[in-house]
Design a protein around this motif. Sequence first.
Motif, PDB file in Angstrom:
ATOM      1  N   THR A  99       0.868  -1.169   0.000  1.00  0.00           N
ATOM      2  CA  THR A  99       0.000   0.000   0.000  1.00  0.00           C
ATOM      3  C   THR A  99       0.913   1.230   0.000  1.00  0.00           C
ATOM      4  OG1 THR A  99      -0.092   0.118   2.404  1.00  0.00           O
ATOM      5  CG2 THR A  99      -1.793  -1.219   1.305  1.00  0.00           C
ATOM      6  N   PRO A 100       0.405   2.400  -0.350  1.00  0.00           N
ATOM      7  CA  PRO A 100       1.258   3.598  -0.337  1.00  0.00           C
ATOM      8  C   PRO A 100       1.899   3.854   1.029  1.00  0.00           C
ATOM      9  CG  PRO A 100      -0.726   4.041  -1.593  1.00  0.00           C
ATOM     10  CD  PRO A 100      -0.920   2.688  -0.939  1.00  0.00           C
ATOM     11  N   ASP A 101       1.138   3.677   2.116  1.00  0.00           N
ATOM     12  CA  ASP A 101       1.707   3.886   3.447  1.00  0.00           C
ATOM     13  C   ASP A 101       2.802   2.871   3.746  1.00  0.00           C
ATOM     14  OD1 ASP A 101       0.077   6.070   3.944  1.00  0.00           O
ATOM     15  OD2 ASP A 101      -1.395   4.926   5.103  1.00  0.00           O
ATOM     16  N   ALA A 102       2.599   1.630   3.348  1.00  0.00           N
ATOM     17  CA  ALA A 102       3.610   0.596   3.565  1.00  0.00           C
ATOM     18  C   ALA A 102       4.871   0.906   2.768  1.00  0.00           C
ATOM     19  CB  ALA A 102       3.062  -0.773   3.198  1.00  0.00           C
ATOM     20  N   ALA A 103       4.713   1.385   1.548  1.00  0.00           N
ATOM     21  CA  ALA A 103       5.877   1.732   0.725  1.00  0.00           C
ATOM     22  C   ALA A 103       6.696   2.835   1.383  1.00  0.00           C
ATOM     23  CB  ALA A 103       5.426   2.159  -0.669  1.00  0.00           C
ATOM     24  N   ARG A 104       6.014   3.811   1.964  1.00  0.00           N
ATOM     25  CA  ARG A 104       6.732   4.886   2.664  1.00  0.00           C
ATOM     26  C   ARG A 104       7.492   4.327   3.862  1.00  0.00           C
ATOM     27  NH1 ARG A 104       2.466   7.779   0.701  1.00  0.00           N
ATOM     28  NH2 ARG A 104       1.045   7.343   2.409  1.00  0.00           N
ATOM     29  N   ALA A 105       6.901   3.379   4.564  1.00  0.00           N
ATOM     30  CA  ALA A 105       7.546   2.800   5.743  1.00  0.00           C
ATOM     31  C   ALA A 105       8.765   1.967   5.364  1.00  0.00           C
ATOM     32  CB  ALA A 105       6.555   1.949   6.529  1.00  0.00           C
ATOM     33  N   VAL A 106       8.706   1.266   4.236  1.00  0.00           N
ATOM     34  CA  VAL A 106       9.836   0.437   3.800  1.00  0.00           C
ATOM     35  C   VAL A 106      10.941   1.328   3.238  1.00  0.00           C
ATOM     36  CG1 VAL A 106      10.556  -1.383   2.222  1.00  0.00           C
ATOM     37  CG2 VAL A 106       8.382  -1.580   3.394  1.00  0.00           C
ATOM     38  N   GLY A 107      10.557   2.375   2.567  1.00  0.00           N
ATOM     39  CA  GLY A 107      11.454   3.423   2.093  1.00  0.00           C
ATOM     40  C   GLY A 107      12.770   3.007   1.470  1.00  0.00           C
ATOM     41  N   ARG A 108      13.827   3.010   2.247  1.00  0.00           N
ATOM     42  CA  ARG A 108      15.193   2.802   1.760  1.00  0.00           C
ATOM     43  C   ARG A 108      15.353   1.495   0.991  1.00  0.00           C
ATOM     44  NH1 ARG A 108      19.186   3.929   6.015  1.00  0.00           N
ATOM     45  NH2 ARG A 108      19.111   5.982   5.122  1.00  0.00           N
ATOM     46  N   GLU A 109      14.751   0.423   1.484  1.00  0.00           N
ATOM     47  CA  GLU A 109      14.879  -0.866   0.812  1.00  0.00           C
ATOM     48  C   GLU A 109      14.339  -0.795  -0.624  1.00  0.00           C
ATOM     49  OE1 GLU A 109      13.809  -0.459   3.865  1.00  0.00           O
ATOM     50  OE2 GLU A 109      14.901  -1.813   5.162  1.00  0.00           O
ATOM     51  N   LEU A 110      13.269  -0.042  -0.825  1.00  0.00           N
ATOM     52  CA  LEU A 110      12.716   0.107  -2.168  1.00  0.00           C
ATOM     53  C   LEU A 110      13.644   0.930  -3.053  1.00  0.00           C
ATOM     54  CD1 LEU A 110       8.944   0.780  -1.457  1.00  0.00           C
ATOM     55  CD2 LEU A 110      10.030  -1.348  -2.135  1.00  0.00           C
ATOM     56  N   ALA A 111      14.215   1.976  -2.487  1.00  0.00           N
ATOM     57  CA  ALA A 111      15.104   2.843  -3.251  1.00  0.00           C
ATOM     58  C   ALA A 111      16.367   2.119  -3.685  1.00  0.00           C
ATOM     59  CB  ALA A 111      15.461   4.077  -2.423  1.00  0.00           C
ATOM     60  N   GLU A 112      16.785   1.132  -2.922  1.00  0.00           N
ATOM     61  CA  GLU A 112      18.003   0.390  -3.243  1.00  0.00           C
ATOM     62  C   GLU A 112      17.772  -0.658  -4.323  1.00  0.00           C
ATOM     63  OE1 GLU A 112      19.190  -1.132   0.536  1.00  0.00           O
ATOM     64  OE2 GLU A 112      19.906   0.806   1.231  1.00  0.00           O
ATOM     65  N   GLY A 113      16.518  -0.821  -4.760  1.00  0.00           N
ATOM     66  CA  GLY A 113      16.231  -1.770  -5.819  1.00  0.00           C
ATOM     67  C   GLY A 113      16.401  -3.220  -5.392  1.00  0.00           C
ATOM     68  N   ALA A 114      16.219  -3.469  -4.121  1.00  0.00           N
ATOM     69  CA  ALA A 114      16.392  -4.822  -3.594  1.00  0.00           C
ATOM     70  C   ALA A 114      15.313  -5.758  -4.118  1.00  0.00           C
ATOM     71  CB  ALA A 114      16.356  -4.783  -2.061  1.00  0.00           C
ATOM     72  N   ARG A 115      15.626  -7.010  -4.125  1.00  0.00           N
ATOM     73  CA  ARG A 115      14.640  -8.032  -4.464  1.00  0.00           C
ATOM     74  C   ARG A 115      13.802  -8.280  -3.241  1.00  0.00           C
ATOM     75  NH1 ARG A 115      13.760  -8.863  -9.624  1.00  0.00           N
ATOM     76  NH2 ARG A 115      15.631  -9.098 -10.813  1.00  0.00           N
ATOM     77  N   PRO A 116      12.633  -8.681  -3.305  1.00  0.00           N
ATOM     78  CA  PRO A 116      11.872  -9.065  -4.484  1.00  0.00           C
ATOM     79  C   PRO A 116      11.310  -7.853  -5.226  1.00  0.00           C
ATOM     80  CG  PRO A 116      10.532  -9.353  -2.535  1.00  0.00           C
ATOM     81  CD  PRO A 116      11.900  -8.910  -2.069  1.00  0.00           C
ATOM     82  N   LEU A 117      10.750  -8.132  -6.374  1.00  0.00           N
ATOM     83  CA  LEU A 117      10.082  -7.111  -7.165  1.00  0.00           C
ATOM     84  C   LEU A 117       8.926  -6.556  -6.351  1.00  0.00           C
ATOM     85  CD1 LEU A 117       9.719  -5.735  -9.941  1.00  0.00           C
ATOM     86  CD2 LEU A 117       8.233  -7.642 -10.559  1.00  0.00           C
ATOM     87  N   THR A 118       8.745  -5.253  -6.383  1.00  0.00           N
ATOM     88  CA  THR A 118       7.654  -4.634  -5.627  1.00  0.00           C
ATOM     89  C   THR A 118       6.799  -3.780  -6.537  1.00  0.00           C
ATOM     90  OG1 THR A 118       9.039  -2.744  -5.025  1.00  0.00           O
ATOM     91  CG2 THR A 118       8.949  -4.552  -3.452  1.00  0.00           C
ATOM     92  N   VAL A 119       5.557  -3.619  -6.122  1.00  0.00           N
ATOM     93  CA  VAL A 119       4.617  -2.737  -6.795  1.00  0.00           C
ATOM     94  C   VAL A 119       3.824  -2.031  -5.704  1.00  0.00           C
ATOM     95  CG1 VAL A 119       2.831  -4.512  -7.030  1.00  0.00           C
ATOM     96  CG2 VAL A 119       2.845  -2.571  -8.575  1.00  0.00           C
ATOM     97  N   VAL A 120       3.526  -0.759  -5.934  1.00  0.00           N
ATOM     98  CA  VAL A 120       2.789   0.041  -4.963  1.00  0.00           C
ATOM     99  C   VAL A 120       1.383   0.288  -5.502  1.00  0.00           C
ATOM    100  CG1 VAL A 120       2.712   2.202  -3.659  1.00  0.00           C
ATOM    101  CG2 VAL A 120       4.922   1.122  -4.188  1.00  0.00           C
ATOM    102  N   MET A 121       0.386   0.004  -4.682  1.00  0.00           N
ATOM    103  CA  MET A 121      -1.010   0.255  -5.057  1.00  0.00           C
ATOM    104  C   MET A 121      -1.213   1.750  -5.263  1.00  0.00           C
ATOM    105  SD  MET A 121      -3.140  -1.863  -2.253  1.00  0.00           S
ATOM    106  CE  MET A 121      -3.359  -3.611  -2.338  1.00  0.00           C
ATOM    107  N   PRO A 122      -2.115   2.125  -6.133  1.00  0.00           N
ATOM    108  CA  PRO A 122      -2.433   3.537  -6.262  1.00  0.00           C
ATOM    109  C   PRO A 122      -3.131   4.024  -4.989  1.00  0.00           C
ATOM    110  CG  PRO A 122      -3.866   2.210  -7.683  1.00  0.00           C
ATOM    111  CD  PRO A 122      -2.879   1.288  -7.057  1.00  0.00           C
ATOM    112  N   PRO A 123      -2.988   5.318  -4.699  1.00  0.00           N
ATOM    113  CA  PRO A 123      -3.626   5.866  -3.481  1.00  0.00           C
ATOM    114  C   PRO A 123      -5.131   5.782  -3.532  1.00  0.00           C
ATOM    115  CG  PRO A 123      -2.307   7.556  -4.607  1.00  0.00           C
ATOM    116  CD  PRO A 123      -2.247   6.311  -5.425  1.00  0.00           C
TER     117      PRO A 123
END
Length: 73
Positions: free
Chosen positions: A49-73
């Motif tokens: 979810t968008p809130d979850a993506a914000r909480a994970v933050g750095r890990e997403l920016a680093e392009g880490a696996r697994p593949l991620t997708v963020v739901m639209p708001p």
Amino acid sequence: MGAVAAIGERTRVAGLALAGVVVLVAERPEEVRRAWAELPEGAELVILTPDAARAVGRELAEGARPLTVVMPP
């Protein structure tokens, strides 16, 4: 194909269980980070979810696996 998981608020992710997605309900940022760290082995796609993506933050920016997708708001 590996597992698909979803992390986020119950109201946004619960229905995905009907499609066989591993649902990890996480309402607060610390719960999201814990769920991310404890993803099931073999998870190849994580829906956030968008809130979850914000909480994970750095890990997403680093392009880490697994593949991620963020739901639209």
